[in-house]
Scaffold this active site. Sequence first.
Site, PDB file in Angstrom:
ATOM      1  CE  LYS A 173      -3.050  -7.173 -10.148  1.00  0.00           C
ATOM      2  NZ  LYS A 173      -3.737  -7.914  -9.131  1.00  0.00           N
ATOM      3  CD  GLU A 248       2.116   6.288  -1.474  1.00  0.00           C
ATOM      4  OE1 GLU A 248       2.640   6.042  -0.320  1.00  0.00           O
ATOM      5  OE2 GLU A 248       1.868   7.772  -1.919  1.00  0.00           O
ATOM      6  CB  CYS A 282       0.474   1.557   4.738  1.00  0.00           C
ATOM      7  SG  CYS A 282      -0.697   2.870   4.061  1.00  0.00           S
ATOM      8  CD  GLU A 379       3.928  -3.493   6.684  1.00  0.00           C
ATOM      9  OE1 GLU A 379       4.444  -3.838   5.729  1.00  0.00           O
ATOM     10  OE2 GLU A 379       2.941  -2.414   6.542  1.00  0.00           O
TER      11      GLU A 379
END
Length: 476
Positions: A173, A248, A282, A379
Amino acid sequence: MENYSMTIAGRSVQAERSFKVINPATGEAFASVPAGTVADLDAAVAAARAAFPAWSRSSDAERSSLVHALAALLESNMSALMALLTQETGKPLNGLNGVGAGMEVGGAIAWTHVTADLSLPVEVIQDNEDARIEVHRKPLGVVASITPWNWPLMIAIWHIMPALRAGNTVVVKPSELTPVATLRFVELANTILPAGVLNIVSAERDAGVGEAIARHPGIDKIVFTGSTPTGRRIMANAAGNLKRLTLELGGNDAGIVLPDVDPKQVAAKLFGAAFHNNGQTCACLKRLYVHESIYEDLCRELAELARAAVVGNGMQPETQLGPVQNRKQQEYVAALADDARAQGARVLAGGRAREGKGYFYEPTVLADVADGMRVVDEEQFGPLLPVIKYANIDEVIARANDNPNGLGGSIWSNDLAAASKLALRLECGTAWINEHGAIQPNAPFGGVKQSGIGVEFGRYGLEEYTSIQTLKIMKH
Ligand code: NAD
C-alpha cells in the site's frame, strides 16, 4: 492525465472512484489512481495467500533469478520511472550531489540485485553422536508493505525484494501522496511473477485501508516506513494476530563537528547530508552541533552553499533541490523556521517560501539556535538546518542523545580513532564518521528508541522476513 491501475491476483484492477496525484512543483494534478477500498485489500490478501504455497516451495535458485529479473525490469524502465518519481515527489531527476530520481531508481536496481544474491543457509549448531540440530529459516506468509512519500519506489523495493526472496508473498500500500511509480512497477513486475505473488492497493488516507492492513488476520507481517505516530498505531492494531513488524520510523539525526576540522573542507559534505532531497530523508542530518572555535566559519560556508543551490522544477536537469513534497509539509517547515526566528535565531540563508506555483521553500540555515526550540527538538523533514554551538564534548554527546529518536548520527573529525569512540556513544542505529546518511544494501540499517524496530538490508534484513524452525534429529 494518465490513469493508473492496481494489480491484484495478476490482474489490472480499477476502483469505483479514483483520486488525483499532485505534482508539487506545479501544485497541479498529473495522474489519476484508483481509490481502493478495504474490499480491494481483502481481495489482494486472498490472492497473496493463494499464491503463497507454490511461491514458498519454489526453489531458492528460481526465486533468486526472478528477483534479478525484476532488477532488469527496473533498469529497462528507468527513465520512465524517474519521470514519474520527479512528478510525484518533486525530487529532481539528477539532484544535489546526484541524489535525485536517478539515484532512486538506480538504488532500487542495486538493492534488488544484492538482495537476489543473498541466501539463508541452514545452520548446523550441533552434530555429534547424540543428535544433529539444524536451524532453518522459513518464510512467514503474507507480508504487507506500507510506504511513505519521500523515497516511494526505493522504499517499496526495500520491502518487496527481501520479502519475495525469502519466499513470502506481498501486498503493497503506497503513500496516497506518491503512489504512481510503485503502481507502475508492480504492474511491470506482474508480467514476470506468478499471479498473486505481488499485489498493490492504492487508497486515500481516510479510506481505512492502512488500519485494515494492521488488523488483517490474513497478513503475517508488516514492514512499515513512515512516521513514529503511525508506527505506534500499526503496532497497537497488529496485536490481534501477533504480526511480525519491521518499523522504520522518524529520525532527528545529530551531527557533531569537532574542533580539528577545517570548515571549508567539510561544508559541502555536511550541506549535502542535510539538504539532499530537500531534507526529506529519514536519515538526513537534522541537528548540526559545531564546536564554538569553528562555529561562525562553518555557518558562513553552509549559508553560502544554501544561497547557491539551484532550486526549481526537478524535470530541469540542472535543478539541485525541488519543492517540498506537499503543502502541509511546506507549512510545517515554515512554522518551525518562524518559531526559531521569533525566539532569536539568526537566519543566515532562506527562511521563506517562494512566491508562485508549487510548494517551494528556500534552503534555510539557522544559527544561534538551541535545544528546546522546535526546529531542533522536532524532525523538520524539510530544507531547514539548525546549527547549534557547543563547547564541551561530553555535554554535546548528552545533548545529541537527549532526543526520543535514534536513527542515525555522525562525528566529523580528522582523528578517526577518537571519532569512532565518540560515535559508539551515540544512541542510534547507524553512526557515521565524516559522512552522514550513506547507506548500502549489504549493511544493516534501522532505528533504536522511537525510530523503529528491526533492521533492513543484507542478511540481517532478510532474516526479518523469516521465522526460525529448529530441527533436532536424534541419533539413537
Ligand atoms: P506517515 O506515517 O504519515 O505515512 C506513511 C504511510 O502510512 C502512508 O502510506 C500512509 O497512508 C500510511 N498510514 C497512515 N495512517 C495509517 C494507519 N493508521 N495505519 C496504517 N497505515 C497508515 O509518514 P509520511 O509522512 O508518509 O513519511 C514521513 C515520515 O517517514 C518521516 O517521519 C520520516 O522520517 C519517516 N521515514 C523513515 C524512514 C526510515 O527508514 N526510518 C525512511 C523514510 C521515511
